[in-house]
Design a protein around this motif. Structure first.
Motif, short mmCIF file in Angstrom:
data_model
loop_
_atom_site.label_atom_id
_atom_site.label_comp_id
_atom_site.label_asym_id
_atom_site.label_seq_id
_atom_site.Cartn_x
_atom_site.Cartn_y
_atom_site.Cartn_z
N ASN A 1 86.71 -61.71 93.62
CA ASN A 1 85.93 -62.68 92.83
C ASN A 1 85.03 -61.98 91.81
O ASN A 1 84.85 -62.49 90.70
CB ASN A 1 85.10 -63.57 93.75
CG ASN A 1 85.95 -64.60 94.45
OD1 ASN A 1 87.05 -64.91 94.03
ND2 ASN A 1 85.44 -65.13 95.55
N VAL A 2 84.49 -60.83 92.17
CA VAL A 2 83.66 -60.08 91.21
C VAL A 2 84.52 -59.67 90.02
O VAL A 2 84.11 -59.80 88.87
CB VAL A 2 83.02 -58.84 91.88
CG1 VAL A 2 82.35 -57.95 90.86
CG2 VAL A 2 82.04 -59.26 92.95
N LYS A 3 85.75 -59.22 90.28
CA LYS A 3 86.65 -58.82 89.20
C LYS A 3 87.04 -60.02 88.34
O LYS A 3 87.07 -59.92 87.11
CB LYS A 3 87.90 -58.16 89.77
CG LYS A 3 88.86 -57.67 88.69
CD LYS A 3 89.91 -56.78 89.25
CE LYS A 3 90.93 -56.30 88.25
NZ LYS A 3 90.70 -56.55 86.87
N THR B 1 81.70 -71.48 93.93
CA THR B 1 80.44 -72.21 93.87
C THR B 1 79.49 -71.57 92.86
O THR B 1 79.56 -70.37 92.59
CB THR B 1 79.75 -72.27 95.24
OG1 THR B 1 79.44 -70.93 95.66
CG2 THR B 1 80.63 -72.93 96.27
N LYS B 2 78.57 -72.40 92.33
CA LYS B 2 77.63 -71.92 91.31
C LYS B 2 76.71 -70.83 91.86
O LYS B 2 76.39 -69.88 91.15
CB LYS B 2 76.79 -73.09 90.78
CG LYS B 2 77.58 -74.05 89.93
CD LYS B 2 76.70 -75.11 89.30
CE LYS B 2 76.26 -76.10 90.35
NZ LYS B 2 75.54 -77.25 89.79
N THR B 3 76.28 -70.98 93.11
CA THR B 3 75.38 -69.98 93.67
C THR B 3 76.06 -68.63 93.81
O THR B 3 75.43 -67.59 93.56
CB THR B 3 74.83 -70.44 95.03
OG1 THR B 3 75.93 -70.74 95.90
CG2 THR B 3 73.95 -71.66 94.89
N ILE B 4 77.32 -68.63 94.19
CA ILE B 4 78.05 -67.37 94.32
C ILE B 4 78.28 -66.74 92.95
O ILE B 4 78.14 -65.53 92.77
CB ILE B 4 79.39 -67.59 95.07
CG1 ILE B 4 79.13 -68.06 96.50
CG2 ILE B 4 80.22 -66.31 95.06
CD1 ILE B 4 78.33 -67.10 97.34
N VAL B 5 78.62 -67.57 91.94
CA VAL B 5 78.80 -67.04 90.59
C VAL B 5 77.50 -66.44 90.09
O VAL B 5 77.48 -65.34 89.51
CB VAL B 5 79.31 -68.14 89.63
CG1 VAL B 5 79.26 -67.66 88.18
CG2 VAL B 5 80.71 -68.58 90.00
N HIS B 6 76.39 -67.11 90.32
CA HIS B 6 75.08 -66.59 89.89
C HIS B 6 74.79 -65.27 90.59
O HIS B 6 74.30 -64.31 89.97
CB HIS B 6 73.98 -67.61 90.18
CG HIS B 6 72.65 -67.17 89.69
ND1 HIS B 6 71.77 -66.46 90.47
CD2 HIS B 6 72.06 -67.31 88.47
CE1 HIS B 6 70.69 -66.20 89.77
NE2 HIS B 6 70.84 -66.69 88.56
N GLU B 7 75.08 -65.19 91.87
CA GLU B 7 74.85 -63.96 92.63
C GLU B 7 75.72 -62.82 92.08
O GLU B 7 75.24 -61.70 91.91
CB GLU B 7 75.17 -64.19 94.10
CG GLU B 7 75.04 -62.97 94.97
CD GLU B 7 75.47 -63.24 96.40
OE1 GLU B 7 76.13 -62.36 96.97
OE2 GLU B 7 75.16 -64.32 96.93
N ILE B 8 76.98 -63.11 91.79
CA ILE B 8 77.89 -62.09 91.27
C ILE B 8 77.41 -61.61 89.91
O ILE B 8 77.33 -60.40 89.65
CB ILE B 8 79.33 -62.64 91.17
CG1 ILE B 8 79.92 -62.81 92.57
CG2 ILE B 8 80.21 -61.71 90.35
CD1 ILE B 8 81.25 -63.53 92.60
N SER C 1 75.79 -58.32 91.39
CA SER C 1 76.95 -57.42 91.40
C SER C 1 77.23 -56.83 90.03
O SER C 1 77.52 -55.64 89.91
CB SER C 1 78.19 -58.15 91.91
OG SER C 1 77.99 -58.61 93.23
N LEU C 2 77.18 -57.66 89.00
CA LEU C 2 77.47 -57.18 87.65
C LEU C 2 76.22 -56.72 86.91
O LEU C 2 76.33 -56.08 85.87
CB LEU C 2 78.18 -58.27 86.84
CG LEU C 2 79.53 -58.73 87.40
CD1 LEU C 2 80.10 -59.84 86.55
CD2 LEU C 2 80.50 -57.56 87.47
N GLY C 3 75.05 -57.06 87.42
CA GLY C 3 73.79 -56.63 86.80
C GLY C 3 73.61 -57.19 85.40
O GLY C 3 73.21 -56.48 84.49
#
Length: 113
Positions: free
Chosen positions: A47-49, A74-81, A85-87
């Motif tokens: 998902n990060v990729k 989900t929006k929360t996971i995308v926001h976290e990534i 994760s991507l900074g």
């Protein structure tokens, strides 16, 4: 003595006795046990990729909502990534790296103009 030092944050006497008994009998384990519930696998490397690839194709006008709808995450996971994760963070409707050096800043300004 522990209650004086840690007050509310201290374990109760009963819990300490349970743990002592479990370790004395050899059944105590300091590792976490399996828990009920869904594991947090949404922010996997795949998902990060996927999020990174989508952002690299077009950084303009991308919102967390649009990314989540496109990738079905989900929006929360995308926001976290995006943030952890991507900074990256959002600057003027464009997602850019959090740590931006002078050379990158000049490139971004050149593109924006």
């Amino acid at each position: 003595m522990l209650k004086k030092a840690f007050a509310v944050d201290c374990l109760s006497d009963r819990q300490i006795f349970r743990w002592h008994k479990a370790f004395a009998e050899g059944g105590g384990d300091v590792n976490d046990e399996n828990r009920a519930g869904r594991p947090s696998t949404s922010s996997s490397d795949d998902n990060v990729k996927r999020v990174s690839d989508l952002l690299n194709t077009d950084r303009f006008l991308k919102s967390v909502r649009l990314i989540s709808e496109t990738l079905d995450i989900t929006k929360t996971i995308v926001h976290e990534i995006v943030s952890e994760s991507l900074g990256m963070r959002k600057v003027c409707a464009k997602l850019v790296p959090k740590e931006i050096n002078f050379k990158c800043l000049v490139e971004f300004l050149h593109i924006a103009v």
